[in-house]
Design a protein around this motif. Sequence first.
Motif, PDB file in Angstrom:
ATOM      1  N   ILE A 180       0.804  -1.231   0.000  1.00  0.00           N
ATOM      2  CA  ILE A 180       0.000   0.000   0.000  1.00  0.00           C
ATOM      3  C   ILE A 180       0.834   1.277   0.000  1.00  0.00           C
ATOM      4  N   LYS A 181       2.135   1.190   0.294  1.00  0.00           N
ATOM      5  CA  LYS A 181       2.915   2.427   0.392  1.00  0.00           C
ATOM      6  C   LYS A 181       3.262   2.974  -0.997  1.00  0.00           C
ATOM      7  N   PRO A 182       3.290   4.307  -1.158  1.00  0.00           N
ATOM      8  CA  PRO A 182       3.690   4.896  -2.439  1.00  0.00           C
ATOM      9  C   PRO A 182       5.193   4.717  -2.683  1.00  0.00           C
ATOM     10  N   ARG A 183       5.626   4.901  -3.917  1.00  0.00           N
ATOM     11  CA  ARG A 183       7.046   4.827  -4.261  1.00  0.00           C
ATOM     12  C   ARG A 183       7.827   5.953  -3.580  1.00  0.00           C
ATOM     13  N   LYS A 184       9.083   5.681  -3.294  1.00  0.00           N
ATOM     14  CA  LYS A 184      10.020   6.644  -2.692  1.00  0.00           C
ATOM     15  C   LYS A 184       9.701   6.953  -1.219  1.00  0.00           C
ATOM     16  N   TYR A 185       8.874   6.118  -0.601  1.00  0.00           N
ATOM     17  CA  TYR A 185       8.594   6.291   0.824  1.00  0.00           C
ATOM     18  C   TYR A 185       8.978   5.015   1.568  1.00  0.00           C
ATOM     19  N   GLY A 186       9.691   5.176   2.677  1.00  0.00           N
ATOM     20  CA  GLY A 186       9.971   4.060   3.565  1.00  0.00           C
ATOM     21  C   GLY A 186       9.046   4.120   4.765  1.00  0.00           C
ATOM     22  N   VAL A 187       8.859   2.983   5.414  1.00  0.00           N
ATOM     23  CA  VAL A 187       7.939   2.917   6.557  1.00  0.00           C
ATOM     24  C   VAL A 187       8.552   2.061   7.660  1.00  0.00           C
ATOM     25  N   ILE A 188       8.459   2.554   8.893  1.00  0.00           N
ATOM     26  CA  ILE A 188       8.761   1.745  10.079  1.00  0.00           C
ATOM     27  C   ILE A 188       7.425   1.420  10.736  1.00  0.00           C
ATOM     28  N   VAL A 189       7.099   0.152  10.835  1.00  0.00           N
ATOM     29  CA  VAL A 189       5.822  -0.270  11.429  1.00  0.00           C
ATOM     30  C   VAL A 189       5.998  -0.346  12.943  1.00  0.00           C
ATOM     31  N   ARG A 190       5.158   0.366  13.679  1.00  0.00           N
ATOM     32  CA  ARG A 190       5.275   0.438  15.136  1.00  0.00           C
ATOM     33  C   ARG A 190       4.543  -0.714  15.815  1.00  0.00           C
ATOM     34  N   THR A 191       4.838  -0.904  17.101  1.00  0.00           N
ATOM     35  CA  THR A 191       4.249  -2.007  17.858  1.00  0.00           C
ATOM     36  C   THR A 191       2.726  -1.929  17.889  1.00  0.00           C
ATOM     37  N   ALA A 192       2.183  -0.702  17.921  1.00  0.00           N
ATOM     38  CA  ALA A 192       0.726  -0.529  18.003  1.00  0.00           C
ATOM     39  C   ALA A 192      -0.005  -1.068  16.778  1.00  0.00           C
ATOM     40  N   ALA A 193       0.727  -1.338  15.684  1.00  0.00           N
ATOM     41  CA  ALA A 193       0.092  -1.833  14.452  1.00  0.00           C
ATOM     42  C   ALA A 193      -0.227  -3.322  14.534  1.00  0.00           C
ATOM     43  N   GLU A 194       0.271  -4.001  15.560  1.00  0.00           N
ATOM     44  CA  GLU A 194       0.063  -5.442  15.672  1.00  0.00           C
ATOM     45  C   GLU A 194      -1.424  -5.769  15.648  1.00  0.00           C
ATOM     46  N   GLY A 195      -1.824  -6.645  14.723  1.00  0.00           N
ATOM     47  CA  GLY A 195      -3.211  -7.083  14.622  1.00  0.00           C
ATOM     48  C   GLY A 195      -4.139  -6.138  13.886  1.00  0.00           C
ATOM     49  N   LYS A 196      -3.632  -5.008  13.404  1.00  0.00           N
ATOM     50  CA  LYS A 196      -4.498  -4.021  12.741  1.00  0.00           C
ATOM     51  C   LYS A 196      -4.805  -4.435  11.301  1.00  0.00           C
ATOM     52  N   LYS A 197      -5.968  -3.993  10.843  1.00  0.00           N
ATOM     53  CA  LYS A 197      -6.407  -4.311   9.484  1.00  0.00           C
ATOM     54  C   LYS A 197      -5.785  -3.348   8.485  1.00  0.00           C
ATOM     55  N   VAL A 198      -5.834  -3.750   7.207  1.00  0.00           N
ATOM     56  CA  VAL A 198      -5.233  -2.946   6.156  1.00  0.00           C
ATOM     57  C   VAL A 198      -5.907  -1.577   6.046  1.00  0.00           C
ATOM     58  N   ALA A 199      -7.201  -1.497   6.317  1.00  0.00           N
ATOM     59  CA  ALA A 199      -7.917  -0.213   6.205  1.00  0.00           C
ATOM     60  C   ALA A 199      -7.380   0.797   7.204  1.00  0.00           C
ATOM     61  N   ASP A 200      -7.075   0.344   8.438  1.00  0.00           N
ATOM     62  CA  ASP A 200      -6.556   1.249   9.473  1.00  0.00           C
ATOM     63  C   ASP A 200      -5.169   1.771   9.084  1.00  0.00           C
ATOM     64  N   LEU A 201      -4.330   0.857   8.602  1.00  0.00           N
ATOM     65  CA  LEU A 201      -2.972   1.251   8.230  1.00  0.00           C
ATOM     66  C   LEU A 201      -2.978   2.150   6.995  1.00  0.00           C
ATOM     67  N   ASP A 202      -3.832   1.821   6.031  1.00  0.00           N
ATOM     68  CA  ASP A 202      -3.896   2.619   4.804  1.00  0.00           C
ATOM     69  C   ASP A 202      -4.376   4.045   5.097  1.00  0.00           C
ATOM     70  N   GLN A 203      -5.358   4.161   5.997  1.00  0.00           N
ATOM     71  CA  GLN A 203      -5.877   5.485   6.352  1.00  0.00           C
ATOM     72  C   GLN A 203      -4.793   6.348   6.990  1.00  0.00           C
ATOM     73  N   GLU A 204      -4.020   5.769   7.924  1.00  0.00           N
ATOM     74  CA  GLU A 204      -2.961   6.552   8.567  1.00  0.00           C
ATOM     75  C   GLU A 204      -1.840   6.867   7.581  1.00  0.00           C
ATOM     76  N   LEU A 205      -1.495   5.911   6.726  1.00  0.00           N
ATOM     77  CA  LEU A 205      -0.425   6.135   5.762  1.00  0.00           C
ATOM     78  C   LEU A 205      -0.772   7.291   4.823  1.00  0.00           C
ATOM     79  N   ARG A 206      -2.012   7.341   4.374  1.00  0.00           N
ATOM     80  CA  ARG A 206      -2.445   8.440   3.494  1.00  0.00           C
ATOM     81  C   ARG A 206      -2.343   9.786   4.225  1.00  0.00           C
ATOM     82  N   GLY A 207      -2.721   9.784   5.516  1.00  0.00           N
ATOM     83  CA  GLY A 207      -2.639  11.016   6.300  1.00  0.00           C
ATOM     84  C   GLY A 207      -1.208  11.497   6.464  1.00  0.00           C
ATOM     85  N   LEU A 208      -0.266  10.566   6.691  1.00  0.00           N
ATOM     86  CA  LEU A 208       1.149  10.936   6.851  1.00  0.00           C
ATOM     87  C   LEU A 208       1.739  11.454   5.539  1.00  0.00           C
ATOM     88  N   VAL A 209       1.359  10.814   4.416  1.00  0.00           N
ATOM     89  CA  VAL A 209       1.842  11.276   3.111  1.00  0.00           C
ATOM     90  C   VAL A 209       1.297  12.679   2.819  1.00  0.00           C
TER      91      VAL A 209
END
Length: 516
Positions: A180-209
């Motif tokens: 789901i991450k765009p090109r030229k972006y790196g990501v460090i996945v934090r402990t709080a992401a454990e067990g989270k669904k793709v929709a939750d992660l995608d929503q936050e990733l879009r907000g950070l971008v």
Amino acid sequence: MSSDLIIDVTPSEIVIALQENKKLVELTREKSGAKFAVGDIYLGKVKKIMPSLNAAFVDVGYEKDAFLHYLDMGPQFATLNKFLRIVSSRKSKVTSISKIQSEPDINKEGRVTELLKVGQSVLVQVAKEPISTKGPRLTSEISIAGRFMVLMPFSDKVSVSQKIKSSEEKSRLKKLVQSIKPRKYGVIVRTAAEGKKVADLDQELRGLVDKWETTFHKLKRAQAPSLIIGEMDRATALLRDIYTPNFNSIIVNDQSVCNEITDYIGSIQADKKKIVKLYKGRSPIFEHYSIEKQIKASFGKTVSFKNGAYLIVEHTEAFHVIDVNSGNRAKTAGDQESSALDVNLAACDEIARQLRLRDMGGIIVIDFIDMHVQANRQKVYDHMKEIMADDRTKHNILPLSKFCLMQITRQRVRPEEIIETAEKCPTCNGSGKIMPTVLFADELEGKVKYILKDLNKKKLYIAVHPYIAAYLTKGFKSYRNRWFYQYLKWVRIESNSALSFLEYHFFDENMEEIIL
């Protein structure tokens, strides 16, 4: 373990107290309008190159120039510099970093003079806040933190927190984020992401971008030095890092901050919005929840912790010494070795709390009570490692020496929290001479008369030390009852242990202080 967050909002600052099992473990202060917080991104200007240090001093608007070391510039510094040149051009129409050709990583063994020159603009992020006489410490390895992940522009790597133990979950998260991450972006996945669904992660990733891409517009019209992206306010940033589902309550005494936190909690876990509560009591929020008393007991040079045992805490610029003392336990039955082990294990719990509470960083040396058995020294070391596992700040603990000394290094990113608990004598005001004590009641009574009779205030609140409050309200012939019969107005006496012994403050019906 239950956690509670108490937030005291005043016009000058926000003070955040974290309690675990009703015990104060963290205290954070943020001045209103404070700048140069960890995570803030600035457009700075190079003021001085220091070849001998392989570093540069950068003007970011602070009174002292900030420090940028070559090793903190990051592998993608050349690409970041290219991005800055392109985006700063008024003719540029670039709207995504994927359209910028990456430059080779910089040489790890290189020199700062190869990349920077005086007067050059550079995009930097605050890694350490100003401490003592030092300006901020900077990095050019830009990162934008969210609750579930950290976004790293210009890096293509995806890494997962080591605190997630399950290899299957690590693999799932890594594959998911890579997809789901765009090109030229790196990501460090934090402990709080454990067990989270793709929709939750995608929503936050879009907000950070989106947050990063605001720099495209800001850099076109920015003049160094200037703030490009500010970190969120300290209360929400702390929640982002520490919030867990076992939070019992988040209590705040300001409506607007309460609304912000409610919205943030709702975006994380909608069913937990009800734990955010607005405090409407008359007494100060820290007084009501006994935070003030814990602060007074925890920030002195001497800190008691168990059955008469106590710590002596001394500080220097980058060095802290903690001495463990058994106190009156030395008189109890039992052999010396087992008694020393018992005190030292209990001291570990309090020391771990003190490090978090005071946010002590640098080198900490702890002088434990002497133990001659190696197995006992190992028990103390193991217990300290276990109890410090909850500390989010990076740290390293060394085993006890034969002299029972333990060394701990703990990362320091902001000034240590120091609260002066010793009070200047309120009776003599530090002079060593006092006025007759009987005049205190007369002085207070004269001011009450002036406020109720001459100023004709409808209501009066007096905040005093608890001992004085008891003196003014005790018995049928108390001062409070006498004032009621004399002026036909009820005077409310509020006890506040944060006040010194003979200190007092007057407030009207709107809780605005009456200055006499």
